[in-house]
Every structure is written in C-alpha cells, then in structure tokens.
Design a protein around this motif. Structure first.
Motif, PDB file in Angstrom:
ATOM      1  N   SER A 175      13.237   3.328   6.368  1.00 60.87           N
ATOM      2  CA  SER A 175      11.885   3.646   6.280  1.00 60.87           C
ATOM      3  C   SER A 175      11.349   2.911   6.293  1.00 60.87           C
ATOM      4  CB  SER A 175      11.496   3.474   3.940  1.00 60.87           C
ATOM      5  OG  SER A 175       9.768   3.833   3.935  1.00 60.87           O
TER       6      SER A 175
ATOM      7  N   ILE B  23       7.448   3.312   6.459  1.00 61.81           N
ATOM      8  CA  ILE B  23       6.682   2.000   5.605  1.00 61.81           C
ATOM      9  C   ILE B  23       6.801   0.859   5.422  1.00 61.81           C
ATOM     10  CG2 ILE B  23       4.852   2.486   4.021  1.00 61.81           C
ATOM     11  CD1 ILE B  23       5.375   5.625   4.047  1.00 61.81           C
TER      12      ILE B  23
ATOM     13  N   VAL C 282       1.987  -0.153  -0.222  1.00 61.94           N
ATOM     14  CA  VAL C 282       2.821   0.488   0.090  1.00 61.94           C
ATOM     15  C   VAL C 282       3.906   1.490  -0.465  1.00 61.94           C
ATOM     16  CG1 VAL C 282       5.638   0.020   0.814  1.00 61.94           C
ATOM     17  CG2 VAL C 282       3.224  -1.609   1.471  1.00 61.94           C
TER      18      VAL C 282
ATOM     19  N   GLU D 246       1.446   4.453  -0.715  1.00 66.00           N
ATOM     20  CA  GLU D 246       2.081   5.879   0.547  1.00 66.00           C
ATOM     21  C   GLU D 246       3.523   6.373   0.654  1.00 66.00           C
ATOM     22  OE1 GLU D 246       1.098   5.873   3.463  1.00 66.00           O
ATOM     23  OE2 GLU D 246      -0.488   5.841   2.874  1.00 66.00           O
TER      24      GLU D 246
ATOM     25  N   GLU E 131       4.320  10.115   0.496  1.00 65.20           N
ATOM     26  CA  GLU E 131       5.602  10.831   1.368  1.00 65.20           C
ATOM     27  C   GLU E 131       6.794  11.849   0.862  1.00 65.20           C
ATOM     28  OE1 GLU E 131       8.564   8.873   4.915  1.00 65.20           O
ATOM     29  OE2 GLU E 131       8.193   8.242   3.487  1.00 65.20           O
TER      30      GLU E 131
END
Length: 204
Positions: free
Chosen positions: A33, A35, A103, A106, A110
């Motif tokens: 990932s 992120i 995080v 996000e 996503e």
C-alpha cells in the motif's frame, strides 16, 4: 542399547547465496500500500507503526468479545462482597489520539472508492451464451428448451447468465462488434449505457 544418530554428510553448496537466503527468511515482506509505505517507519516495530496510524495489529485484542464466564464471575464477586450490582459501569479512560490517524482515514476512503470491474467469464460460457443469443435473441424460455442446455438450467438462470455477460463491456463489446452491431467509433461509455438500457428492458 543406544541408537546411533545417523549424521548426513554435509556438503557446502557454492551456488547458494547464504546472505540472501538469511534476508529472505528474516524478511516479513514489503508494504504494498502506497499510503502505508509513505507513513511506515522502518526503525519501529510493526505493532508500533500500526498503533500510531490508528490501525489494529491484532483484531482479537482490538475488538474484545465479552466472555460469559468472566461476566458471571464478576457478578458473583460483587454479590459476595455485598456491592450493588446495578451500579453504573466505570467510564473507559479516553485514549490519546494516534499521531498518524490520517493514514487510517485515507485507507478507509480508498476502500470505499469505486473500482474497475475486472471480472471476465470463461471462454466456454461465452461461447454458450453467444450461441443462445445468436439463435434465440432474448427469448429465454426457448433457450431453456435447447438441446445444448446440458445442465437443464431454467430460463431465469439463463437470463441471469446473459445479463452477467452483457454487464462486461469488454466481452459484450467484442461480441457486438463481431456481429456488426457496434461501430468502432462507439466509445466505452456509450457501450456501458446501452448495456444498462438492455438489462433494464430485460428485467420485466
């Protein structure tokens, strides 16, 4: 009588890279990932990294399932001590906000984002469906009586298969193009809209 241990004759294999093998065994894998990769600190443990991001390392610890046995034991202890069982439970101590909580937000954003559909039907199913469409059009009851319907699928099951096929723009677009029902100038968005209209018409 003691059994003698059989020691295998050890050989040094020159073709093996011991250092690379050691790193491979020790490695826990790469963070895929983007992120997580940007917020990850290699100097810290995985548990600490995830905790700082507002994520759980162990879901069993993060979301504890109440134990029936423990609850009953606590009630029994209160009765023995003479405490009031109807007393209000203690409020949990508020935890400090994780420094990298953005995080987790996000990742959640996503996960909820729409994704491109990559589902494709097998070649055998496509050939069977296209054969039925070529022969019967959208007469699903006639499809059910076809001699190639080996699995004796009902007309509703066949209709569901045709709808699934029509919902895949790539495969359905190739079928329409091969039959001369779709111009090459037609874009993918127009094809999706036409497929949607066809499915809505067949739902009755």
């Amino acid at each position: 009588m003691k059994v003698k241990k059989q020691h295998r004759k050890k050989k040094y294999l020159h073709k093996l890279n011991r250092k690379r093998m050691h790193h491979k065994l020790k490695s826990t894998g790469t963070v895929k990932s983007k992120i997580l990769k940007e917020a990850w600190n290699n100097k810290k443990s995985s548990y600490r990294n995830l905790r700082e991001m507002g994520l759980a390392n162990d879901p069993n610890k993060a979301i504890k399932i109440p134990s029936f046995k423990q609850e009953k034991l606590q009630i029994a202890k209160k009765i023995v001590k003479g405490d009031d069982t109807d007393s209000e439970p203690e409020e949990p101590v508020p935890r400090r906000k994780p420094p990298k909580i953005a995080v987790a937000k996000e990742l959640e954003k996503e996960a909820k984002a729409p994704r491109e559909r990559r589902f494709m039907l097998p070649k055998g199913q496509v050939e069977f469906i296209t054969y039925l469409l070529d022969k019967y059009g959208h007469d699903y009851k006639a499809m059910a009586r076809d001699k190639k319907n080996y699995y004796q699928e009902t007309w509703k099951q066949l209709r569901a298969k045709v709808k699934t096929f029509m919902g895949i723009p790539k495969q359905y677009g190739e079928y329409l193009e091969s039959r001369g029902l779709l111009d090459k100038e037609d874009d993918e968005e127009k094809l999706k809209q036409d497929v949607k209209n066809l499915i809505m018409d067949d739902s009755d």
